[in-house]
Scaffold this motif. Sequence first.
Motif, PDB file in Angstrom:
ATOM      1  N   GLY A   1      38.708  33.062  36.529  1.00 52.46           N
ATOM      2  CA  GLY A   1      37.345  33.493  37.253  1.00 52.46           C
ATOM      3  C   GLY A   1      36.378  33.815  36.518  1.00 52.46           C
ATOM      4  N   ASP A   2      35.225  34.366  37.149  1.00 53.89           N
ATOM      5  CA  ASP A   2      33.913  34.760  36.357  1.00 53.89           C
ATOM      6  C   ASP A   2      34.213  35.657  35.104  1.00 53.89           C
ATOM      7  OD1 ASP A   2      31.080  35.287  36.395  1.00 53.89           O
ATOM      8  OD2 ASP A   2      31.896  37.258  36.499  1.00 53.89           O
ATOM      9  N   LEU A   3      33.763  35.220  34.283  1.00 54.94           N
ATOM     10  CA  LEU A   3      34.096  36.103  32.743  1.00 54.94           C
ATOM     11  C   LEU A   3      33.809  37.418  32.788  1.00 54.94           C
ATOM     12  CD1 LEU A   3      34.740  35.590  29.738  1.00 54.94           C
ATOM     13  CD2 LEU A   3      32.205  35.230  29.454  1.00 54.94           C
ATOM     14  N   GLY A   4      32.477  37.810  33.469  1.00 52.25           N
ATOM     15  CA  GLY A   4      32.181  39.193  33.570  1.00 52.25           C
ATOM     16  C   GLY A   4      33.201  39.988  34.421  1.00 52.25           C
ATOM     17  N   GLN A   5      33.850  39.382  35.476  1.00 55.21           N
ATOM     18  CA  GLN A   5      34.769  39.952  36.382  1.00 55.21           C
ATOM     19  C   GLN A   5      36.172  40.253  35.687  1.00 55.21           C
ATOM     20  OE1 GLN A   5      34.687  37.676  39.844  1.00 55.21           O
ATOM     21  NE2 GLN A   5      33.011  38.711  40.894  1.00 55.21           N
ATOM     22  N   VAL A   6      36.468  39.121  34.994  1.00 55.16           N
ATOM     23  CA  VAL A   6      37.733  39.284  34.363  1.00 55.16           C
ATOM     24  C   VAL A   6      37.716  40.317  33.120  1.00 55.16           C
ATOM     25  CG1 VAL A   6      39.463  38.006  33.010  1.00 55.16           C
ATOM     26  CG2 VAL A   6      38.296  36.813  35.056  1.00 55.16           C
ATOM     27  N   GLN A   7      36.589  40.356  32.408  1.00 55.79           N
ATOM     28  CA  GLN A   7      36.342  41.202  31.464  1.00 55.79           C
ATOM     29  C   GLN A   7      36.595  42.652  32.030  1.00 55.79           C
ATOM     30  OE1 GLN A   7      36.440  40.686  28.019  1.00 55.79           O
ATOM     31  NE2 GLN A   7      37.075  42.760  27.981  1.00 55.79           N
ATOM     32  N   GLY A   8      35.841  43.003  33.094  1.00 56.86           N
ATOM     33  CA  GLY A   8      35.636  44.236  33.787  1.00 56.86           C
ATOM     34  C   GLY A   8      37.286  44.647  34.178  1.00 56.86           C
ATOM     35  N   TYR A   9      37.853  43.567  34.767  1.00 58.16           N
ATOM     36  CA  TYR A   9      39.139  43.705  35.126  1.00 58.16           C
ATOM     37  C   TYR A   9      40.105  44.323  33.908  1.00 58.16           C
ATOM     38  CZ  TYR A   9      43.998  43.184  36.652  1.00 58.16           C
ATOM     39  OH  TYR A   9      45.341  43.186  36.953  1.00 58.16           O
TER      40      TYR A   9
ATOM     41  N   LYS B   1      44.972  51.295  42.620  1.00 58.48           N
ATOM     42  CA  LYS B   1      43.628  51.385  43.289  1.00 58.48           C
ATOM     43  C   LYS B   1      42.793  50.346  42.745  1.00 58.48           C
ATOM     44  CE  LYS B   1      43.822  56.235  43.938  1.00 58.48           C
ATOM     45  NZ  LYS B   1      43.250  57.736  43.677  1.00 58.48           N
ATOM     46  N   ILE B   2      43.233  49.692  41.829  1.00 54.01           N
ATOM     47  CA  ILE B   2      42.464  48.530  41.185  1.00 54.01           C
ATOM     48  C   ILE B   2      42.664  47.337  41.880  1.00 54.01           C
ATOM     49  CG2 ILE B   2      42.178  47.010  38.939  1.00 54.01           C
ATOM     50  CD1 ILE B   2      43.010  49.674  37.142  1.00 54.01           C
ATOM     51  N   ALA B   3      41.628  46.773  42.220  1.00 52.17           N
ATOM     52  CA  ALA B   3      41.544  45.286  42.801  1.00 52.17           C
ATOM     53  C   ALA B   3      41.466  44.269  41.846  1.00 52.17           C
ATOM     54  CB  ALA B   3      40.408  45.046  43.835  1.00 52.17           C
ATOM     55  N   PRO B   4      42.417  43.313  41.590  1.00 49.87           N
ATOM     56  CA  PRO B   4      42.103  42.284  40.394  1.00 49.87           C
ATOM     57  C   PRO B   4      41.439  41.231  41.068  1.00 49.87           C
ATOM     58  CG  PRO B   4      44.394  42.283  41.375  1.00 49.87           C
ATOM     59  CD  PRO B   4      43.600  43.078  42.078  1.00 49.87           C
ATOM     60  N   PRO B   5      40.835  40.513  40.094  1.00 48.92           N
ATOM     61  CA  PRO B   5      40.031  39.161  40.544  1.00 48.92           C
ATOM     62  C   PRO B   5      41.430  38.153  41.068  1.00 48.92           C
ATOM     63  CG  PRO B   5      39.399  39.713  38.295  1.00 48.92           C
ATOM     64  CD  PRO B   5      40.500  40.787  38.689  1.00 48.92           C
ATOM     65  N   LEU B   6      41.055  37.574  42.075  1.00 46.96           N
ATOM     66  CA  LEU B   6      41.936  36.830  43.102  1.00 46.96           C
ATOM     67  C   LEU B   6      42.883  36.054  41.955  1.00 46.96           C
ATOM     68  CD1 LEU B   6      43.050  35.810  45.582  1.00 46.96           C
ATOM     69  CD2 LEU B   6      41.482  34.045  45.524  1.00 46.96           C
ATOM     70  N   LEU B   7      42.579  35.383  41.059  1.00 49.86           N
ATOM     71  CA  LEU B   7      43.247  34.592  39.899  1.00 49.86           C
ATOM     72  C   LEU B   7      44.157  35.316  39.138  1.00 49.86           C
ATOM     73  CD1 LEU B   7      41.025  31.536  39.537  1.00 49.86           C
ATOM     74  CD2 LEU B   7      42.839  31.787  41.121  1.00 49.86           C
ATOM     75  N   LEU B   8      44.048  36.457  38.941  1.00 48.24           N
ATOM     76  CA  LEU B   8      44.757  37.319  38.253  1.00 48.24           C
ATOM     77  C   LEU B   8      45.643  38.364  39.129  1.00 48.24           C
ATOM     78  CD1 LEU B   8      42.234  38.478  35.221  1.00 48.24           C
ATOM     79  CD2 LEU B   8      44.076  37.107  35.286  1.00 48.24           C
ATOM     80  N   ALA B   9      45.496  38.137  40.508  1.00 44.72           N
ATOM     81  CA  ALA B   9      46.578  38.880  41.029  1.00 44.72           C
ATOM     82  C   ALA B   9      47.939  38.698  40.777  1.00 44.72           C
ATOM     83  CB  ALA B   9      46.201  38.468  42.575  1.00 44.72           C
ATOM     84  N   PRO B  10      48.688  37.715  40.442  1.00 45.41           N
ATOM     85  CA  PRO B  10      49.984  37.516  39.834  1.00 45.41           C
ATOM     86  C   PRO B  10      50.315  38.501  38.716  1.00 45.41           C
ATOM     87  CG  PRO B  10      49.190  35.303  40.505  1.00 45.41           C
ATOM     88  CD  PRO B  10      47.972  36.251  40.601  1.00 45.41           C
ATOM     89  N   LEU B  11      49.320  38.453  37.761  1.00 40.31           N
ATOM     90  CA  LEU B  11      49.330  39.353  36.658  1.00 40.31           C
ATOM     91  C   LEU B  11      49.392  40.656  36.988  1.00 40.31           C
ATOM     92  CD1 LEU B  11      49.178  39.611  33.309  1.00 40.31           C
ATOM     93  CD2 LEU B  11      46.783  39.747  33.675  1.00 40.31           C
ATOM     94  N   HIS B  12      48.420  41.053  37.901  1.00 44.18           N
ATOM     95  CA  HIS B  12      48.432  42.625  38.555  1.00 44.18           C
ATOM     96  C   HIS B  12      49.801  43.009  39.052  1.00 44.18           C
ATOM     97  CE1 HIS B  12      46.018  45.907  39.457  1.00 44.18           C
ATOM     98  NE2 HIS B  12      46.619  45.957  40.453  1.00 44.18           N
TER      99      HIS B  12
END
Length: 188
Positions: free
Chosen positions: A42-50, A103-114
Amino acid sequence: MQRLAIPALCFILGCSSGQEADQPIPQPVPAESAQTVETPYGDLGQVQGYLNSINPFIQEVGKIHLEVNKAVGTSGQATTANLALAMGKGLPRLKAAIGQFEKIAPPLLLAPLHADIKKLMVLRLNAYEATINNWNIEQQGVLDSGLVVKVENTLREANQLIRKLNEQMSQVNLAMEKASSPPQTASP
């Protein structure tokens, strides 16, 4: 006929907005000019924020695990008594970490990692609670060897999951590194 209808409609909507003549007309907000940098996750900023948001939880779970491992001591012998004491101290922290992590919402493509990180936390929680319960049973003079095996298997599963998570995090970090570094061009 259609060409006249659209400007007339715009003119009617513009005139009927109720704005005073001395008030400025709101201007459209320009779209972001900066392009988003994409990673396979996903988006670099969103992934880094996550990653920044989950890092404290990963550290906390690691600290708790280290404290439990220290309870084994230099003898290298884990007993229900020394593990139950250490796990009892870490249990409230682990429960709190799980509650906040949810409470943390992961980026869609990191949902399995989460989901895997949460699974690791829950496996540890289950093993800690079972060890504490087993210690309470042992103090009454009863040894439940089936419960001991269950705890060992749960902790083994958690340790295997850690290896998988480390591989996944390594892939995410590598993708982030590639996405954030400027493309190199060959010189003649």
